[in-house]
Design a protein around this motif. Structure first.
Motif, PDB file in Angstrom:
ATOM      1  N   PRO A  31       0.793  -1.228   0.000  1.00 55.70           N
ATOM      2  CA  PRO A  31       0.000   0.000   0.000  1.00 55.70           C
ATOM      3  C   PRO A  31       0.828   1.282   0.000  1.00 55.70           C
ATOM      4  N   SER A  32       2.133   1.172   0.205  1.00 61.66           N
ATOM      5  CA  SER A  32       2.992   2.357   0.136  1.00 61.66           C
ATOM      6  C   SER A  32       3.575   2.579  -1.258  1.00 61.66           C
ATOM      7  N   SER A  33       3.337   1.637  -2.166  1.00 62.03           N
ATOM      8  CA  SER A  33       3.883   1.752  -3.522  1.00 62.03           C
ATOM      9  C   SER A  33       3.029   2.673  -4.379  1.00 62.03           C
ATOM     10  N   HIS A  34       3.681   3.489  -5.213  1.00 65.09           N
ATOM     11  CA  HIS A  34       2.973   4.466  -6.036  1.00 65.09           C
ATOM     12  C   HIS A  34       2.772   3.933  -7.454  1.00 65.09           C
ATOM     13  N   HIS A  35       2.052   2.838  -7.553  1.00 63.53           N
ATOM     14  CA  HIS A  35       1.616   2.321  -8.844  1.00 63.53           C
ATOM     15  C   HIS A  35       0.254   1.686  -8.636  1.00 63.53           C
ATOM     16  N   SER A  36      -0.329   1.138  -9.693  1.00 61.78           N
ATOM     17  CA  SER A  36      -1.719   0.705  -9.614  1.00 61.78           C
ATOM     18  C   SER A  36      -1.941  -0.400  -8.578  1.00 61.78           C
ATOM     19  N   LEU A  37      -1.009  -1.357  -8.489  1.00 63.08           N
ATOM     20  CA  LEU A  37      -1.164  -2.419  -7.495  1.00 63.08           C
ATOM     21  C   LEU A  37      -1.118  -1.843  -6.081  1.00 63.08           C
ATOM     22  N   ALA A  43      -6.176   1.564  -1.182  1.00 67.68           N
ATOM     23  CA  ALA A  43      -7.614   1.813  -1.136  1.00 67.68           C
ATOM     24  C   ALA A  43      -8.316   0.786  -0.252  1.00 67.68           C
ATOM     25  N   ALA A  44      -7.887  -0.471  -0.339  1.00 72.25           N
ATOM     26  CA  ALA A  44      -8.472  -1.514   0.499  1.00 72.25           C
ATOM     27  C   ALA A  44      -8.178  -1.248   1.970  1.00 72.25           C
ATOM     28  N   LEU A  45      -6.953  -0.836   2.261  1.00 75.99           N
ATOM     29  CA  LEU A  45      -6.567  -0.533   3.638  1.00 75.99           C
ATOM     30  C   LEU A  45      -7.372   0.645   4.176  1.00 75.99           C
ATOM     31  N   SER A  46      -7.535   1.658   3.335  1.00 80.46           N
ATOM     32  CA  SER A  46      -8.313   2.822   3.730  1.00 80.46           C
ATOM     33  C   SER A  46      -9.772   2.449   3.987  1.00 80.46           C
ATOM     34  N   GLY A  47     -10.313   1.579   3.147  1.00 78.77           N
ATOM     35  CA  GLY A  47     -11.689   1.137   3.345  1.00 78.77           C
ATOM     36  C   GLY A  47     -11.852   0.349   4.634  1.00 78.77           C
ATOM     37  N   ALA A  48     -10.880  -0.510   4.921  1.00 82.60           N
ATOM     38  CA  ALA A  48     -10.928  -1.288   6.164  1.00 82.60           C
ATOM     39  C   ALA A  48     -10.860  -0.365   7.368  1.00 82.60           C
ATOM     40  N   ARG A  49      -9.998   0.640   7.281  1.00 80.75           N
ATOM     41  CA  ARG A  49      -9.848   1.576   8.396  1.00 80.75           C
ATOM     42  C   ARG A  49     -11.158   2.344   8.629  1.00 80.75           C
ATOM     43  N   ALA A  50     -11.791   2.766   7.550  1.00 82.92           N
ATOM     44  CA  ALA A  50     -13.053   3.491   7.668  1.00 82.92           C
ATOM     45  C   ALA A  50     -14.145   2.602   8.258  1.00 82.92           C
ATOM     46  N   ARG A 233       0.396   6.273  10.342  1.00 80.19           N
ATOM     47  CA  ARG A 233       0.529   7.638  10.866  1.00 80.19           C
ATOM     48  C   ARG A 233       1.667   7.747  11.888  1.00 80.19           C
ATOM     49  N   GLY A 234       2.698   6.933  11.675  1.00 79.61           N
ATOM     50  CA  GLY A 234       3.870   6.961  12.536  1.00 79.61           C
ATOM     51  C   GLY A 234       3.726   6.187  13.826  1.00 79.61           C
ATOM     52  N   ARG A 235       2.590   5.558  14.043  1.00 79.16           N
ATOM     53  CA  ARG A 235       2.367   4.844  15.303  1.00 79.16           C
ATOM     54  C   ARG A 235       2.859   3.402  15.264  1.00 79.16           C
ATOM     55  N   ARG A 236       2.950   2.843  14.043  1.00 82.81           N
ATOM     56  CA  ARG A 236       3.331   1.429  13.951  1.00 82.81           C
ATOM     57  C   ARG A 236       3.930   1.193  12.573  1.00 82.81           C
ATOM     58  N   SER A 237       5.252   1.251  12.494  1.00 78.13           N
ATOM     59  CA  SER A 237       5.919   1.087  11.198  1.00 78.13           C
ATOM     60  C   SER A 237       5.881  -0.356  10.731  1.00 78.13           C
ATOM     61  N   GLY A 238       6.093  -0.524   9.434  1.00 75.22           N
ATOM     62  CA  GLY A 238       6.074  -1.848   8.818  1.00 75.22           C
ATOM     63  C   GLY A 238       4.995  -1.918   7.762  1.00 75.22           C
ATOM     64  N   THR A 239       5.278  -2.665   6.706  1.00 74.61           N
ATOM     65  CA  THR A 239       4.284  -2.832   5.645  1.00 74.61           C
ATOM     66  C   THR A 239       3.010  -3.437   6.222  1.00 74.61           C
ATOM     67  N   GLU A 240       1.887  -2.809   5.952  1.00 77.68           N
ATOM     68  CA  GLU A 240       0.635  -3.237   6.566  1.00 77.68           C
ATOM     69  C   GLU A 240       0.154  -4.579   6.020  1.00 77.68           C
ATOM     70  N   ASN A 241      -0.518  -5.324   6.878  1.00 78.46           N
ATOM     71  CA  ASN A 241      -1.165  -6.580   6.518  1.00 78.46           C
ATOM     72  C   ASN A 241      -2.529  -6.237   5.931  1.00 78.46           C
ATOM     73  N   VAL A 242      -2.560  -5.960   4.635  1.00 76.04           N
ATOM     74  CA  VAL A 242      -3.790  -5.478   4.000  1.00 76.04           C
ATOM     75  C   VAL A 242      -4.898  -6.518   4.109  1.00 76.04           C
ATOM     76  N   ALA A 243      -4.600  -7.760   3.771  1.00 70.73           N
ATOM     77  CA  ALA A 243      -5.624  -8.806   3.840  1.00 70.73           C
ATOM     78  C   ALA A 243      -6.145  -8.961   5.267  1.00 70.73           C
ATOM     79  N   GLY A 244      -5.247  -8.917   6.248  1.00 71.56           N
ATOM     80  CA  GLY A 244      -5.665  -9.027   7.645  1.00 71.56           C
ATOM     81  C   GLY A 244      -6.548  -7.872   8.069  1.00 71.56           C
ATOM     82  N   ALA A 245      -6.196  -6.663   7.636  1.00 69.57           N
ATOM     83  CA  ALA A 245      -7.010  -5.494   7.969  1.00 69.57           C
ATOM     84  C   ALA A 245      -8.401  -5.613   7.363  1.00 69.57           C
ATOM     85  N   VAL A 246      -8.462  -6.044   6.100  1.00 70.22           N
ATOM     86  CA  VAL A 246      -9.752  -6.230   5.438  1.00 70.22           C
ATOM     87  C   VAL A 246     -10.563  -7.307   6.156  1.00 70.22           C
ATOM     88  N   GLY A 247      -9.913  -8.395   6.536  1.00 66.57           N
ATOM     89  CA  GLY A 247     -10.603  -9.469   7.236  1.00 66.57           C
ATOM     90  C   GLY A 247     -11.134  -9.024   8.588  1.00 66.57           C
TER      91      GLY A 247
END
Length: 385
Positions: A31-37, A43-50, A233-247
């Motif tokens: 989710p930190s990469s600036h390309h379509s993937l 977007a999925a991470l943002s949706g899960a957060r919302a 937001r600086g509270r927890r570094s590391g590539t996010e677990n997108v699938a886990g967040a969505v789940g």
């Protein structure tokens, strides 16, 4: 098999697996990469957060994804206390209850060992409740944080969190609650609860193990425990677990939608189960509060037996549950939670916890109650006390 150990973990919901699947396969981007993937993952991470924020009644920016409830508790207790101490070195005390999960207690003890904090422990009554008067008695001008769990993982007692948080706030002290067991059964509206931080674990809700959430109220200072690229937001570094967040977001949203109906139904089944167990084993002792308890937990001591032996006999009969002492099989260590309730160590060693998910049926619990009667009788006849 009748699975009555949902307080330990729950099966993953099919809907959760379906929601996660794209991010475990084709949509694998960072989710930190600036390309379509990457943008799809972001977007999925943002949706899960919302979605999580919608359940908690907070802003999306107040939601931090973690690896589970333990990390969320560690980040809350250590992070808030250390940040407050850094701002004012006088703030060098933390308050926890006598019945906290080890993730909270050990975080507080870490602060004590390595950062000069004092740990003040609030006692509980014989039902596991923390009274506002007991909390008030330990608050000090030097208190940096109060952490009291919402609902106990062993005996199911539910704390008056809104009253306790209001009391802490009246002294200018932030309040954290471990809501790992409460989520899905009780309201986790952070505004109604009045908490500054709240922890949730996905695998108690039908999401996979390894995903969790920490809510932190905006403007609450918190020192990150994991440093690196500044994610979350600086509270927890590391590539996010997108699938886990969505789940997790999917599971939490589903649990919230079903909460009132499920809690009412399961509480009625729980009460019938408790009555049946106490009728079949009259000397059994129900632990925890009689009414202020989770719909999903019934824990008993069976004096004159070994809790581990009863547990093993139940498994032979197809009923899976856990030792109330939450210790490794074969250990004789009594549960600190039960001894904090004033239960003698010898009796605490006989504890067995039964915990349910929303799919439990009356037949499951009727069968389990009969199994308990038979298991206790078998343990006693074999002299396995």
């Amino acid at each position: 098999m009748i699975f009555l150990d949902a307080a330990a973990t729950t099966p993953v919901r099919r809907e959760v697996l379906d929601a996660m699947w794209p991010y475990l396969t084709g949509e694998f981007g960072n989710p930190s990469s600036h390309h379509s993937l990457g943008e799809t993952a972001a977007a999925a991470l943002s949706g899960a957060r919302a979605a999580v924020a919608g359940v908690l009644g907070c802003r999306s920016g107040e939601v931090t994804f973690t690896s589970g409830g333990t990390e969320a508790d560690n980040l809350a207790v250590k992070g808030i206390a250390l940040a407050r101490q850094a701002a004012d070195p006088v703030l060098n005390r933390v308050v926890i209850s006598a019945v906290e999960h080890p993730a909270v207690e050990e975080s507080a003890r870490y602060l004590e060992r390595f950062h000069g904090f004092a740990v003040d422990v609030v006692p509980v009554d014989g039902t596991g409740l923390v009274s506002p008067e007991a909390l008030e008695a330990v608050l000090r001008p030097e208190t940096a944080l109060v952490s009291v769990m919402y609902a106990n993982n062993e005996v199911g007692t539910v704390q008056p969190i809104a009253r306790l948080a209001a009391l802490a706030h009246s002294c200018g002290i932030p309040f954290h609650t471990d809501a790992v067991q409460a989520a899905g059964w009780l309201s986790v509206d952070v505004k109604a609860l009045g908490v500054d931080a709240l922890s949730i674990s996905g695998h108690k809700l039908g999401a996979p193990k390894g995903c969790g959430v920490l809510y932190v109220r905006g403007r609450t200072r918190i020192e990150p425990l994991v440093h690196g690229g500044g994610q979350e937001r600086g509270r927890r570094s590391g590539t996010e677990n997108v699938a886990g967040a969505v789940g997790l977001a999917t599971a939490l949203t589903m649990a919230q939608a079903q909460q009132l109906q499920a809690a009412e139904r399961v509480a009625a089944l729980r009460d019938a189960f408790i009555a049946s167990v106490l009728a079949g084993v009259p000397e059994a002792v129900l632990t925890g509060h009689s009414t202020e308890r989770l719909p999903s937990v019934a824990s008993f001591c069976f004096p004159g037996t070994s809790g581990e032996s009863v547990l093993l006999e139940l498994e032979r009969r197809g009923v899976v549950c856990s030792s109330g002492s939450a210790c490794a099989a074969g250990s004789d260590a009594p549960s600190p939670v039960l001894t904090a309730l004033g239960i003698e160590a010898e009796v605490a060693q006989t504890a067995v916890r039964f915990s349910f998910d929303s799919s439990v049926t009356a037949l499951d619990l009727e069968t389990a109650a009969q199994g308990i009667r038979d298991a206790v009788a078998s343990v006693r006849s074999l002299g396995l006390a």
